[in-house]
Design an enzyme around this catalytic site. Structure first.
Site, PDB file in Angstrom:
ATOM      1  N   GLN A   6       0.804  -1.223   0.000  1.00 62.88           N
ATOM      2  CA  GLN A   6       0.000   0.000   0.000  1.00 62.88           C
ATOM      3  C   GLN A   6       0.836   1.271   0.000  1.00 62.88           C
ATOM      4  OE1 GLN A   6      -2.531  -0.845   3.385  1.00 62.88           O
ATOM      5  NE2 GLN A   6      -4.195  -1.405   2.013  1.00 62.88           N
ATOM      6  N   ASN A   7       2.148   1.154   0.079  1.00 63.26           N
ATOM      7  CA  ASN A   7       2.984   2.351   0.001  1.00 63.26           C
ATOM      8  C   ASN A   7       2.943   2.869  -1.432  1.00 63.26           C
ATOM      9  OD1 ASN A   7       5.396   4.119  -0.246  1.00 63.26           O
ATOM     10  ND2 ASN A   7       5.653   3.524   1.897  1.00 63.26           N
ATOM     11  N   ARG A   8       2.794   4.165  -1.571  1.00 66.79           N
ATOM     12  CA  ARG A   8       2.621   4.764  -2.899  1.00 66.79           C
ATOM     13  C   ARG A   8       3.924   5.179  -3.569  1.00 66.79           C
ATOM     14  NH1 ARG A   8      -1.663   7.886  -0.352  1.00 66.79           N
ATOM     15  NH2 ARG A   8      -0.085   8.242   1.197  1.00 66.79           N
TER      16      ARG A   8
END
Length: 174
Positions: free
Chosen positions: A38-40
């Site tokens: 989920q890290n962008r």
């Protein structure tokens, strides 16, 4: 739990350095920067650099190096339970004086989140006075920073990377 950071991803052609604070649990387990799904960070950087997002980690690192961007962390080691920056204790900073001596082409440093900037400033006061390096506090790409949606992150990062000459952005390019 004792956390030991990752090695820098850098080469002699790098002009910019992006610093996180300390990799989270998933990243340390995988020994990969920004491994949490989920890290962008990786989707954002691929989009800003005008590239397809590589699936392989080594290709992601190579993508940054092709664009003269290095990657490391402000903190070299710490104690932390979980992945939140607020849980970091007994931190030790990385040696940026040595890194910048070995890689003198770095002209801009981008802090991926507040803890990264805070830790760097705590351990590198003399470096902050260097007129040949621009320092940029950036919003974190972490999933914990949910108030910054991806388009907002991209706009902030694009502006800073363009102002430093790292990106040559035009409306038609990306």
């Amino acid at each position: 739990m004792l956390c030991i950071g990752l090695r820098p991803n850098i080469d002699k052609d790098c002009r910019a350095l992006i610093l996180g604070s300390m990799p989270g649990v998933k990243s340390l387990e995988a020994q990969q920067y920004y491994a949490h799904p989920q890290n962008r960070f990786w989707p954002m950087m691929a989009h800003l650099l005008g590239e397809a997002l590589p699936s392989a980690y080594e290709e992601r690192l190579a993508m940054l190096l092709r664009h003269h961007i290095a990657l490391w962390d402000s903190i070299g080691s710490c104690e932390r339970e979980g992945s939140l920056d607020s849980a970091i204790r007994n931190e030790q900073g990385n040696d940026f004086a040595a890194l910048l001596q070995e890689y003198p082409g770095i002209r801009a440093i981008y802090f991926n989140g507040g803890k990264s900037a805070q830790a760097f400033k705590r351990y590198n006061k003399a470096l902050l006075a260097r007129p040949d390096i621009a320092f940029h506090a950036m919003p974190s790409t972490s999933p914990a920073n949910a108030r910054w949606r991806l388009p907002m992150l991209e706009a902030a990062w694009r502006k800073a990377l363009t102002e430093s000459g790292i990106l040559c952005y035009t409306e038609n390019k990306i």
